[in-house]
Design a protein around this motif. Structure first.
Motif, PDB file in Angstrom:
ATOM      1  N   UNK A  26      34.338  40.808  42.087  1.00 23.79           N
ATOM      2  CA  UNK A  26      33.796  40.647  40.735  1.00 23.79           C
ATOM      3  C   UNK A  26      33.001  41.856  40.266  1.00 23.79           C
ATOM      4  N   UNK A  27      32.232  42.471  41.174  1.00 17.64           N
ATOM      5  CA  UNK A  27      31.264  43.474  40.735  1.00 17.64           C
ATOM      6  C   UNK A  27      31.380  44.813  41.444  1.00 17.64           C
ATOM      7  N   UNK A  28      32.235  44.929  42.459  1.00 16.39           N
ATOM      8  CA  UNK A  28      32.465  46.213  43.096  1.00 16.39           C
ATOM      9  C   UNK A  28      31.545  46.502  44.278  1.00 16.39           C
ATOM     10  N   UNK A  29      31.820  47.590  44.994  1.00 16.19           N
ATOM     11  CA  UNK A  29      31.087  47.896  46.229  1.00 16.19           C
ATOM     12  C   UNK A  29      29.614  48.226  46.021  1.00 16.19           C
ATOM     13  N   UNK A  30      29.244  48.800  44.875  1.00 16.42           N
ATOM     14  CA  UNK A  30      27.837  49.170  44.669  1.00 16.42           C
ATOM     15  C   UNK A  30      26.954  47.925  44.632  1.00 16.42           C
ATOM     16  N   UNK A  31      27.388  46.920  43.896  1.00 18.80           N
ATOM     17  CA  UNK A  31      26.627  45.671  43.850  1.00 18.80           C
ATOM     18  C   UNK A  31      26.524  45.065  45.236  1.00 18.80           C
ATOM     19  N   UNK A  32      27.649  45.035  45.939  1.00 13.39           N
ATOM     20  CA  UNK A  32      27.662  44.445  47.275  1.00 13.39           C
ATOM     21  C   UNK A  32      26.715  45.185  48.218  1.00 13.39           C
ATOM     22  N   UNK A  33      26.754  46.510  48.184  1.00 15.92           N
ATOM     23  CA  UNK A  33      25.910  47.301  49.079  1.00 15.92           C
ATOM     24  C   UNK A  33      24.426  47.078  48.795  1.00 15.92           C
ATOM     25  N   UNK A  34      24.050  47.081  47.518  1.00 14.23           N
ATOM     26  CA  UNK A  34      22.649  46.868  47.175  1.00 14.23           C
ATOM     27  C   UNK A  34      22.199  45.445  47.521  1.00 14.23           C
ATOM     28  N   UNK A  35      23.077  44.480  47.325  1.00 13.77           N
ATOM     29  CA  UNK A  35      22.731  43.096  47.632  1.00 13.77           C
ATOM     30  C   UNK A  35      22.587  42.870  49.123  1.00 13.77           C
ATOM     31  N   UNK A  36      23.294  43.664  49.934  1.00 18.24           N
ATOM     32  CA  UNK A  36      23.264  43.475  51.389  1.00 18.24           C
ATOM     33  C   UNK A  36      22.027  44.088  52.040  1.00 18.24           C
ATOM     34  N   UNK A  37      21.320  44.962  51.337  1.00 19.90           N
ATOM     35  CA  UNK A  37      20.186  45.672  51.956  1.00 19.90           C
ATOM     36  C   UNK A  37      19.067  44.733  52.407  1.00 19.90           C
ATOM     37  N   UNK A  38      18.563  43.810  51.555  1.00 17.71           N
ATOM     38  CA  UNK A  38      17.444  42.962  52.002  1.00 17.71           C
ATOM     39  C   UNK A  38      17.756  42.102  53.227  1.00 17.71           C
ATOM     40  N   UNK A  39      18.879  41.361  53.238  1.00 20.12           N
ATOM     41  CA  UNK A  39      19.151  40.572  54.445  1.00 20.12           C
ATOM     42  C   UNK A  39      19.394  41.432  55.672  1.00 20.12           C
ATOM     43  N   UNK A  40      20.048  42.584  55.495  1.00 19.04           N
ATOM     44  CA  UNK A  40      20.271  43.481  56.636  1.00 19.04           C
ATOM     45  C   UNK A  40      18.947  43.996  57.192  1.00 19.04           C
ATOM     46  N   UNK A  41      18.000  44.274  56.302  1.00 15.43           N
ATOM     47  CA  UNK A  41      16.681  44.742  56.737  1.00 15.43           C
ATOM     48  C   UNK A  41      15.961  43.664  57.534  1.00 15.43           C
ATOM     49  N   UNK A  42      15.995  42.419  57.056  1.00 11.89           N
ATOM     50  CA  UNK A  42      15.340  41.319  57.765  1.00 11.89           C
ATOM     51  C   UNK A  42      15.929  41.129  59.157  1.00 11.89           C
ATOM     52  N   UNK A  43      17.244  41.195  59.242  1.00 12.90           N
ATOM     53  CA  UNK A  43      17.905  41.040  60.538  1.00 12.90           C
ATOM     54  C   UNK A  43      17.539  42.186  61.471  1.00 12.90           C
ATOM     55  N   UNK A  44      17.500  43.402  60.938  1.00 11.20           N
ATOM     56  CA  UNK A  44      17.167  44.569  61.768  1.00 11.20           C
ATOM     57  C   UNK A  44      15.742  44.470  62.307  1.00 11.20           C
ATOM     58  N   UNK A  45      14.798  44.024  61.479  1.00  8.50           N
ATOM     59  CA  UNK A  45      13.413  43.897  61.933  1.00  8.50           C
ATOM     60  C   UNK A  45      13.322  42.899  63.089  1.00  8.50           C
ATOM     61  N   UNK A  46      13.973  41.756  62.937  1.00  8.09           N
ATOM     62  CA  UNK A  46      13.948  40.758  63.995  1.00  8.09           C
ATOM     63  C   UNK A  46      14.590  41.246  65.273  1.00  8.09           C
ATOM     64  N   UNK A  47      15.702  41.955  65.135  1.00  8.50           N
ATOM     65  CA  UNK A  47      16.411  42.459  66.315  1.00  8.50           C
ATOM     66  C   UNK A  47      15.574  43.506  67.053  1.00  8.50           C
TER      67      UNK A  47
END
Length: 386
Positions: free
Chosen positions: A203-224
């Protein structure tokens, strides 16, 4: 009165009736009786281990916390949720169990109700009936009542999932901040998370997807990074013990109990058939989201009937899609689907109580998945309205 006001009144009426049912049939009292040892205390104990300076993925620290505070006895030697979830639960662990549990359960119910309203507003299903029935199902269905007294995660997960759907539909990123919480129970979202990602990309392309993925990826990385040995601890001290308890509510167990040794093989065939049908739906359409969320709820390797509360989300989406074709069809689908969701799981739970095994409850999400695929098949190539 505007259409939106009518819809809100219908939703509030359903929610209010659900609360009355919870009170009249004693579910709030049941919650109070087990508040010191329900499933929420498991999450609380994992986070409390961190507060006390321990590592919940070390058996001595984890089991020591359970013994010290008298929380629900675990079936495994280490904490069963990922480290980023343990860290997210730390604010609750700073409070006494009764207070933390009240905030968790009633706050989760409120969040789920608000998210359901946002989802309904986004999809704008015309018949007010779906607003009423979805609100009623949220609290009064068998999965809803089970979550109230058990302190399970599903109200929170439903709120996060509903807001993620809205975010993908409306090109918003804020509601995706909490999507890392869906990994609390990754087995429930094996197909749902990739479907959300695929829909976002289409629907919105890779830029939207990449920006949307940053917060959850950051939370997972901190926990790991905080607990790098957690996955090895799970491999050696959790998986076998977790699966050795009472058989969970899965397709393999349900079909195995129903038809015998070939049940597991038939379950594989069913999963492949569902996936094959799901692939026929365009990721630009709302029908795609309804179908894949329902498939995901049908195919976990570990789940229980209280997890089936998540089915409200695909049922709401499917009702909205059917309603675009015909208002009468939307009303009929909502009445049949939500009526069955309110009645059938209760009957199956009576059977489960007699058997001391709820494997047959897996046929609820299976019926929803098959029903969504069959009902929405004609609209599988339709894109969502702008």
């Amino acid at each position: 009165m505007t259409r939106e006001h009518v819809a809100d009144v219908a939703l509030m009426s359903g929610l209010a009736l659900g609360l009355v049912i919870l009170a009249v049939f004693g579910f709030f009292d049941a919650r109070d009786r087990v508040v010191g040892r329900n499933d929420f205390t498991y999450t609380w104990a994992g986070a409390r281990t961190i507060v006390d300076g321990g590592n919940p993925y070390e058996p001595a620290d984890w089991l020591g916390t359970v013994e010290r505070y008298g929380t629900t006895p675990p079936h495994e030697m280490v904490f069963g949720y990922p480290p980023w979830i343990a860290l997210a639960a730390v604010p609750f662990a700073l409070l006494p169990v009764p207070i933390a549990s009240g905030i968790w359960t009633f706050g989760g119910m409120a969040l789920a109700a608000l998210a359901l309203r946002v989802l309904l507003r986004s999809l704008a299903p015309d018949p007010p009936l779906v607003h009423f029935l979805s609100g009623l199902a949220l609290f009064a269905s068998q999965p809803g009542t089970a979550n109230v007294w058990s302190g399970q995660w599903t109200f929170v997960l439903l709120a996060v999932l509903a807001m993620a759907i809205v975010a993908v539909r409306e090109r918003r990123r804020g509601p995706l901040l909490a999507t890392f919480l869906l990994t609390t129970k990754p087995q429930l979202f094996v197909f749902a998370l990739p479907a959300l990602a695929r829909a976002a990309l289409a629907r919105w392309g890779p830029r939207y997807f990449a920006l949307a993925a940053v917060p959850p990826a950051t939370a997972i990385a901190i926990g790991w990074l905080a607990f790098p040995g957690w996955l090895e601890a799970w491999r050696t001290k959790l998986f076998e013990q977790r699966l050795a308890v009472q058989p969970p509510t899965t397709l393999a167990n349900g079909l195995g109990d129903l038809i015998g040794p070939f049940g597991a093989l038939i379950a594989v065939v069913v999963v492949l058939a569902l996936v094959g049908a799901g692939l026929a739906f365009t990721p630009r359409g709302d029908a795609f989201l309804a179908v894949w969320l329902a498939i995901s709820a049908t195919t976990p390797i570990y789940s229980w009937s209280y997890d089936h509360l998540l089915l409200i989300v695909p049922l709401v989406i499917a009702t909205a899609v059917v309603g675009r074709r015909s208002r009468r069809a939307g009303v009929t689908f909502a009445a049949v689907a939500f009526g069955a969701f309110l009645i059938v799981p209760v009957l199956l739970y009576v059977v489960a109580d007699a058997r001391q095994n709820e494997s047959f409850n897996i046929f609820v999400p299976l019926a929803v998945a098959v029903g969504c695929i069959a009902t929405l098949w004609r609209q599988r190539t339709e894109t969502a309205p702008a």
